[in-house]
Design an enzyme around this catalytic site. Sequence first.
Site, PDB file in Angstrom:
ATOM      1  N   TYR A   1       0.829  -1.207   0.000  1.00 55.54           N
ATOM      2  CA  TYR A   1       0.000   0.000   0.000  1.00 55.54           C
ATOM      3  C   TYR A   1       0.868   1.264   0.000  1.00 55.54           C
ATOM      4  O   TYR A   1       0.622   2.216  -0.743  1.00 55.54           O
ATOM      5  CB  TYR A   1      -0.888  -0.070   1.240  1.00 55.54           C
ATOM      6  CG  TYR A   1      -1.892   1.025   1.416  1.00 55.54           C
ATOM      7  CD1 TYR A   1      -3.056   1.071   0.651  1.00 55.54           C
ATOM      8  CD2 TYR A   1      -1.700   2.020   2.379  1.00 55.54           C
ATOM      9  CE1 TYR A   1      -3.994   2.072   0.841  1.00 55.54           C
ATOM     10  CE2 TYR A   1      -2.636   3.018   2.574  1.00 55.54           C
ATOM     11  CZ  TYR A   1      -3.777   3.041   1.808  1.00 55.54           C
ATOM     12  OH  TYR A   1      -4.704   4.028   1.994  1.00 55.54           O
TER      13      TYR A   1
ATOM     14  N   LYS B   1       0.911   4.060  -2.841  1.00 57.24           N
ATOM     15  CA  LYS B   1       0.468   5.408  -2.508  1.00 57.24           C
ATOM     16  C   LYS B   1       1.565   6.439  -2.753  1.00 57.24           C
ATOM     17  O   LYS B   1       1.280   7.581  -3.110  1.00 57.24           O
ATOM     18  CB  LYS B   1      -0.024   5.461  -1.060  1.00 57.24           C
ATOM     19  CG  LYS B   1      -1.363   4.742  -0.856  1.00 57.24           C
ATOM     20  CD  LYS B   1      -2.414   5.225  -1.837  1.00 57.24           C
ATOM     21  CE  LYS B   1      -3.832   5.063  -1.344  1.00 57.24           C
ATOM     22  NZ  LYS B   1      -4.823   5.451  -2.378  1.00 57.24           N
TER      23      LYS B   1
HETATM   24  N1  LIG Z   1      -9.708   6.155   5.376  1.00 54.86           N
HETATM   25  C1  LIG Z   1      -8.505   6.648   5.538  1.00 54.86           C
HETATM   26  O1  LIG Z   1      -8.117   7.087   6.642  1.00 54.86           O
HETATM   27  C2  LIG Z   1      -7.563   6.709   4.393  1.00 54.86           C
HETATM   28  C3  LIG Z   1      -6.252   7.145   4.638  1.00 54.86           C
HETATM   29  C4  LIG Z   1      -5.376   7.257   3.582  1.00 54.86           C
HETATM   30  C5  LIG Z   1      -5.805   6.971   2.306  1.00 54.86           C
HETATM   31  N2  LIG Z   1      -7.069   6.528   2.096  1.00 54.86           N
HETATM   32  C6  LIG Z   1      -7.453   6.229   0.726  1.00 54.86           C
HETATM   33  O2  LIG Z   1      -8.706   6.811   0.445  1.00 54.86           O
HETATM   34  C7  LIG Z   1      -9.375   6.047  -0.545  1.00 54.86           C
HETATM   35  C8  LIG Z   1     -10.778   5.689  -0.076  1.00 54.86           C
HETATM   36  O3  LIG Z   1     -10.685   4.836   1.045  1.00 54.86           O
HETATM   37  P1  LIG Z   1     -11.833   4.659   2.141  1.00 54.86           P
HETATM   38  O4  LIG Z   1     -11.180   4.819   3.434  1.00 54.86           O
HETATM   39  O5  LIG Z   1     -12.996   5.484   1.786  1.00 54.86           O
HETATM   40  O6  LIG Z   1     -12.121   3.097   1.977  1.00 54.86           O
HETATM   41  P2  LIG Z   1     -13.443   2.287   1.585  1.00 54.86           P
HETATM   42  O7  LIG Z   1     -13.060   0.860   1.623  1.00 54.86           O
HETATM   43  O8  LIG Z   1     -14.584   2.759   2.398  1.00 54.86           O
HETATM   44  O9  LIG Z   1     -13.710   2.750   0.089  1.00 54.86           O
HETATM   45  C9  LIG Z   1     -12.961   2.299  -0.999  1.00 54.86           C
HETATM   46  C10 LIG Z   1     -13.915   1.981  -2.110  1.00 54.86           C
HETATM   47  O10 LIG Z   1     -13.159   1.602  -3.271  1.00 54.86           O
HETATM   48  C11 LIG Z   1     -13.869   0.553  -3.911  1.00 54.86           C
HETATM   49  N3  LIG Z   1     -12.979  -0.237  -4.750  1.00 54.86           N
HETATM   50  C12 LIG Z   1     -12.020  -1.098  -4.326  1.00 54.86           C
HETATM   51  N4  LIG Z   1     -11.400  -1.658  -5.374  1.00 54.86           N
HETATM   52  C13 LIG Z   1     -11.979  -1.137  -6.480  1.00 54.86           C
HETATM   53  C14 LIG Z   1     -11.758  -1.320  -7.867  1.00 54.86           C
HETATM   54  N5  LIG Z   1     -10.830  -2.172  -8.321  1.00 54.86           N
HETATM   55  N6  LIG Z   1     -12.518  -0.610  -8.738  1.00 54.86           N
HETATM   56  C15 LIG Z   1     -13.466   0.255  -8.294  1.00 54.86           C
HETATM   57  N7  LIG Z   1     -13.725   0.451  -6.982  1.00 54.86           N
HETATM   58  C16 LIG Z   1     -12.983  -0.223  -6.092  1.00 54.86           C
HETATM   59  C17 LIG Z   1     -14.441  -0.275  -2.776  1.00 54.86           C
HETATM   60  O11 LIG Z   1     -15.525  -1.084  -3.214  1.00 54.86           O
HETATM   61  C18 LIG Z   1     -14.840   0.805  -1.787  1.00 54.86           C
HETATM   62  O12 LIG Z   1     -16.179   1.200  -1.933  1.00 54.86           O
HETATM   63  C19 LIG Z   1      -8.495   4.836  -0.806  1.00 54.86           C
HETATM   64  O13 LIG Z   1      -7.679   5.075  -1.939  1.00 54.86           O
HETATM   65  C20 LIG Z   1      -7.642   4.757   0.433  1.00 54.86           C
HETATM   66  O14 LIG Z   1      -6.439   4.102   0.215  1.00 54.86           O
HETATM   67  C21 LIG Z   1      -7.953   6.384   3.101  1.00 54.86           C
END
Ligand SMILES: NC(=O)c1ccc[n+]([C@@H]2O[C@H](COP(=O)([O-])OP(=O)(O)OC[C@H]3O[C@@H](n4cnc5c(N)ncnc54)[C@H](O)[C@@H]3O)[C@@H](O)[C@H]2O)c1
Length: 305
Positions: A165, A169
């Site tokens: 990851y 990222k």
């Molecule tokens: N939540 C955090 O604190 C955090 C921190 C750093 C980065 N992020 C990043 O933010 C983004 C959103 O994460 P989140 O926390 O909302 O997680 P989440 O799991 O709630 O949402 C991610 C969504 O992406 C969808 N997804 C996964 N693989 C996919 C694919 N191949 N094609 C289309 N859709 C796909 C999933 O079905 C899900 O609905 C991600 O890129 C994550 O890495 C989140």
Amino acid sequence: MTIRFDGRVAIVTGAGNGLGRAHALGLASRGAKVVVNDFGGARDGSGGSITPAQGVVEEIRKAGGVAMADGADVSDFEQVTAMVDRATKEWGSVDLICANAGILRDKSFAKMELADFAKVLDVHLTGTFYCCKAVWNGMRERNYGRIVVTTSSSGLFGNFGQANYGAAKAGMVGLMNVLAEEGRKNNIRVNTISPTAATRMTEELLPPQALALMRPEAITPAVLYLLGEDAPTRTIMGAGAGSFAVIKIMETEGVNLPQSDWTPDAVAAHFAEISDMSKAKALEGAFQQTQKYVEQAAARAGVKL
Ligand SMILES: NC(=O)c1ccc[n+]([C@@H]2O[C@H](COP(=O)([O-])OP(=O)(O)OC[C@H]3O[C@@H](n4cnc5c(N)ncnc54)[C@H](O)[C@@H]3O)[C@@H](O)[C@H]2O)c1
């Protein structure tokens, strides 16, 4: 100043849950027509269903907005292209894209399987590349585009158990740096969001009191600003729990050593000076680094460039 997206078409990937859902609702509430993309799988990327994307589309429509659901897997270029073609056919263009979809397959590096590394790279980095690639030529032709890619503090600063990851990222920043340069002359601006929020990705990591402060909606204002008409370009913005910050990759002024000191021992002897951050700068492009070193060498050697 009110940032609006009337007449703009946006794709938000991974918008069936968490952050993507909040970004899609935010864009639609300010006038964008939104493709709510979500593959609808589990947190590790297994399974798949259109239901989460459809649920968000219904929420947007109930609030008076315009949206369509799309179940493309962002790691499949044909599916991504078909999604962009559908949006273009229906609404005329794709002006904004927020590449947000993501999965987790955390394991210590010693235990990480090759497949867990490849899958996470595929969804995050290759998937983001595919999304940018599929909209790029249209944005160039129309001389307008706003792109936000999603990084993480794991990639920028490091986190145990996330070699896959973190690598993916950190790659977002490399992609942004180059696309921002290449998009500049066509009014395409490319930025990166580094969010921290309570979603299914993070629900086990923090105590409930902290999670309660970290609503996904707190990230959306930063994303909407970075997708706006007057957005900057090549900016990494951190956001979470109502805090907003900018993250930069800095280089110290450094030292230029004569050839007689091109030894590891001389580097060790100068390491405090080499790593002194007091005159550090965020360089604007790769060539600035080369230019700086050549200028330092020329100045020390008394060579006129
Ligand atoms: N939540 C955090 O604190 C955090 C921190 C750093 C980065 N992020 C990043 O933010 C983004 C959103 O994460 P989140 O926390 O909302 O997680 P989440 O799991 O709630 O949402 C991610 C969504 O992406 C969808 N997804 C996964 N693989 C996919 C694919 N191949 N094609 C289309 N859709 C796909 C999933 O079905 C899900 O609905 C991600 O890129 C994550 O890495 C989140």
